[in-house]
Design an enzyme around this catalytic site. Sequence first.
Site, PDB file in Angstrom:
ATOM      1  N   PRO A  18      -3.011   9.714   8.694  1.00  0.00           N
ATOM      2  CA  PRO A  18      -4.293   9.989   9.340  1.00  0.00           C
ATOM      3  C   PRO A  18      -5.389   9.325   8.509  1.00  0.00           C
ATOM      4  CG  PRO A  18      -3.308  12.016   8.431  1.00  0.00           C
ATOM      5  CD  PRO A  18      -2.415  10.897   8.044  1.00  0.00           C
ATOM      6  N   ALA A  20      -9.487   8.951   8.810  1.00  0.00           N
ATOM      7  CA  ALA A  20     -10.710   9.228   9.574  1.00  0.00           C
ATOM      8  C   ALA A  20     -11.547   7.958   9.678  1.00  0.00           C
ATOM      9  CB  ALA A  20     -11.497  10.334   8.876  1.00  0.00           C
ATOM     10  N   GLN A  73      -3.435  15.493  13.345  1.00  0.00           N
ATOM     11  CA  GLN A  73      -3.745  16.289  12.157  1.00  0.00           C
ATOM     12  C   GLN A  73      -4.940  17.198  12.431  1.00  0.00           C
ATOM     13  OE1 GLN A  73      -5.805  14.854   8.564  1.00  0.00           O
ATOM     14  NE2 GLN A  73      -3.961  15.432   7.424  1.00  0.00           N
ATOM     15  N   CYS A 103      -8.182  16.890   2.048  1.00  0.00           N
ATOM     16  CA  CYS A 103      -9.433  16.131   2.177  1.00  0.00           C
ATOM     17  C   CYS A 103     -10.412  16.519   1.063  1.00  0.00           C
ATOM     18  CB  CYS A 103     -10.074  16.371   3.546  1.00  0.00           C
ATOM     19  SG  CYS A 103     -11.581  15.391   3.728  1.00  0.00           S
ATOM     20  N   LYS A 144      -0.131  18.256   4.799  1.00  0.00           N
ATOM     21  CA  LYS A 144      -0.433  17.099   3.930  1.00  0.00           C
ATOM     22  C   LYS A 144      -1.295  17.602   2.783  1.00  0.00           C
ATOM     23  CE  LYS A 144      -2.127  12.307   4.115  1.00  0.00           C
ATOM     24  NZ  LYS A 144      -3.467  12.291   3.558  1.00  0.00           N
ATOM     25  N   GLY A 206       0.607   7.344  -1.253  1.00  0.00           N
ATOM     26  CA  GLY A 206      -0.273   6.844  -2.307  1.00  0.00           C
ATOM     27  C   GLY A 206       0.191   5.513  -2.832  1.00  0.00           C
ATOM     28  N   ASP A 207      -0.663   4.497  -2.636  1.00  0.00           N
ATOM     29  CA  ASP A 207      -0.416   3.155  -3.187  1.00  0.00           C
ATOM     30  C   ASP A 207       0.843   2.483  -2.641  1.00  0.00           C
ATOM     31  OD1 ASP A 207      -2.694   3.674  -4.594  1.00  0.00           O
ATOM     32  OD2 ASP A 207      -1.703   3.954  -6.529  1.00  0.00           O
ATOM     33  N   ARG A 230      -4.291   3.044   3.320  1.00  0.00           N
ATOM     34  CA  ARG A 230      -5.146   1.861   3.193  1.00  0.00           C
ATOM     35  C   ARG A 230      -4.387   0.557   3.423  1.00  0.00           C
ATOM     36  NH1 ARG A 230      -6.846   2.792  -2.601  1.00  0.00           N
ATOM     37  NH2 ARG A 230      -4.736   3.634  -2.523  1.00  0.00           N
TER      38      ARG A 230
HETATM   39  C1  FMN Z   1     -11.238   5.931   4.973  1.00  0.00           C
HETATM   40  C2  FMN Z   1     -10.186   6.978   4.729  1.00  0.00           C
HETATM   41  C3  FMN Z   1     -10.069   8.049   5.602  1.00  0.00           C
HETATM   42  C4  FMN Z   1      -9.076   9.033   5.398  1.00  0.00           C
HETATM   43  N1  FMN Z   1      -8.941  10.040   6.312  1.00  0.00           N
HETATM   44  C5  FMN Z   1      -7.964  10.961   6.145  1.00  0.00           C
HETATM   45  C6  FMN Z   1      -7.747  11.980   7.116  1.00  0.00           C
HETATM   46  O1  FMN Z   1      -8.400  12.054   8.170  1.00  0.00           O
HETATM   47  N2  FMN Z   1      -6.755  12.892   6.857  1.00  0.00           N
HETATM   48  C7  FMN Z   1      -5.974  12.831   5.727  1.00  0.00           C
HETATM   49  O2  FMN Z   1      -5.086  13.667   5.534  1.00  0.00           O
HETATM   50  N3  FMN Z   1      -6.151  11.852   4.813  1.00  0.00           N
HETATM   51  C8  FMN Z   1      -7.114  10.921   5.005  1.00  0.00           C
HETATM   52  N4  FMN Z   1      -7.245   9.918   4.091  1.00  0.00           N
HETATM   53  C9  FMN Z   1      -6.304   9.840   2.953  1.00  0.00           C
HETATM   54  C10 FMN Z   1      -5.098   8.969   3.312  1.00  0.00           C
HETATM   55  O3  FMN Z   1      -4.401   9.475   4.441  1.00  0.00           O
HETATM   56  C11 FMN Z   1      -4.116   8.840   2.145  1.00  0.00           C
HETATM   57  O4  FMN Z   1      -3.660  10.125   1.787  1.00  0.00           O
HETATM   58  C12 FMN Z   1      -4.725   8.190   0.907  1.00  0.00           C
HETATM   59  O5  FMN Z   1      -5.591   7.109   1.252  1.00  0.00           O
HETATM   60  C13 FMN Z   1      -3.628   7.662  -0.052  1.00  0.00           C
HETATM   61  O6  FMN Z   1      -2.792   6.749   0.617  1.00  0.00           O
HETATM   62  P1  FMN Z   1      -2.929   5.144   0.426  1.00  0.00           P
HETATM   63  O7  FMN Z   1      -2.813   4.849  -1.044  1.00  0.00           O
HETATM   64  O8  FMN Z   1      -1.799   4.574   1.226  1.00  0.00           O
HETATM   65  O9  FMN Z   1      -4.292   4.762   0.931  1.00  0.00           O
HETATM   66  C14 FMN Z   1      -8.213   8.932   4.283  1.00  0.00           C
HETATM   67  C15 FMN Z   1      -8.332   7.844   3.409  1.00  0.00           C
HETATM   68  C16 FMN Z   1      -9.292   6.864   3.624  1.00  0.00           C
HETATM   69  C17 FMN Z   1      -9.372   5.679   2.681  1.00  0.00           C
END
Ligand code: FMN
Length: 343
Positions: A18, A20, A73, A103, A144, A206-207, A230
């Site tokens: 998810p 946002a 979510q 969050c 989550k 994460g990452d 990301r």
């Molecule tokens: C712009 C943005 C919006 C996010 N929105 C949500 C969200 O709506 N719900 C959620 O559980 N995590 C949200 N996250 C967190 C990500 O789902 C994820 O847990 C976090 O970025 C780590 O994963 P990554 O390293 O693959 O980015 C958001 C992250 C970013 C950067």
Amino acid sequence: MTLRIGPVTLAHPVLSAPIAGFTDRIFRDIVRDFGGCGLIYTEMVSAGGWVQGNIPPDRLNRVDDEARPLGVQLWDREEAPLEEAARRLVDLGITVIDLNFGCPKKRIMGTHAAGATLLRDPATVGRLVAATRRGAGSVPVTAKIRLGPTVHARTGPAVARAAADNGAAAITVHGRTAGDGYGVPCNREMIAEVVQTVPVPVIANGDVHDAASAVETLRLTGAAGVMVARGCLTRPWVFREIAAALAGEPVPESPSYLDQRALLLRHHAEMVEREGERFGTVAMRKFAVRYLTGIPGARVFRDHVTRTETTAQFREVVERFFPLEGHTTTEITEVAEETCAPL
Ligand SMILES: Cc1cc2nc3c(=O)[nH]c(=O)nc-3n(C[C@H](O)[C@H](O)[C@H](O)COP(=O)(O)O)c2cc1C
């Protein structure tokens, strides 16, 4: 490697997070088209906002005619709205209902005392999972979480246990605390601790941004799957790469720069169709910047694209500054910088 979330077996143990502001229907369709994603989530939705306002939130636009599997979510800190929202999601035919306990945004943690604030209170997390399950019937409910609210309170394993004890079918763990910025490396050892703590599948987050980081994350954590956030905003085809690597198949090539350019134009056209020319173009800027991250000439492209307001301007920036195949990185950067006249 098979990932089961309650009664649902995913085709690939790779999930789209998810996000946002990003994982709307248009972006979800793009991810689906590239393939390899076992489950894709909407942006987080306020259960209370939906139940009190009674209108399905914008973030659920067009989920009714969307392909499945689809995860939604929810966030809230009260049992009743979560139970009711879950009931409504069942009526919409949603495949998995996830609860946000990670969050770190001030509005969610402070004003609403929800999201990652609940990492301080495993008992409440348990009650919220149980309430959501009452509304969800046979639709699986997942949680989550993060490692804890701060490095001094790593409650992740306790929260995961409370969620699992109350019927969560899987737990996703982002390997950072709510106090950590993205500059702090993801802690895979702590994700492994959660894996050891709960009897349900754990999804490591994460990452993870490519096949190698996915394989390494699974090796270090013992998790049953990975979730990408990301990384898929820059490379929405990352899921097919990870799925292939996990299946022991050759990792497919990235789309050519020309195909990536076509993707940018398709995404923009769909945004304009939905939002109108000006709002659609402005809303597209943040996606365009993410798509280009790490690509030669990205800085010049970003400087220009963030000023576009019309379809003609957007297309001109893409035509002028999107890197072309057949050039070396240095050439592309030089050419882009030389031709960087203000629009
Ligand atoms: C712009 C943005 C919006 C996010 N929105 C949500 C969200 O709506 N719900 C959620 O559980 N995590 C949200 N996250 C967190 C990500 O789902 C994820 O847990 C976090 O970025 C780590 O994963 P990554 O390293 O693959 O980015 C958001 C992250 C970013 C950067």
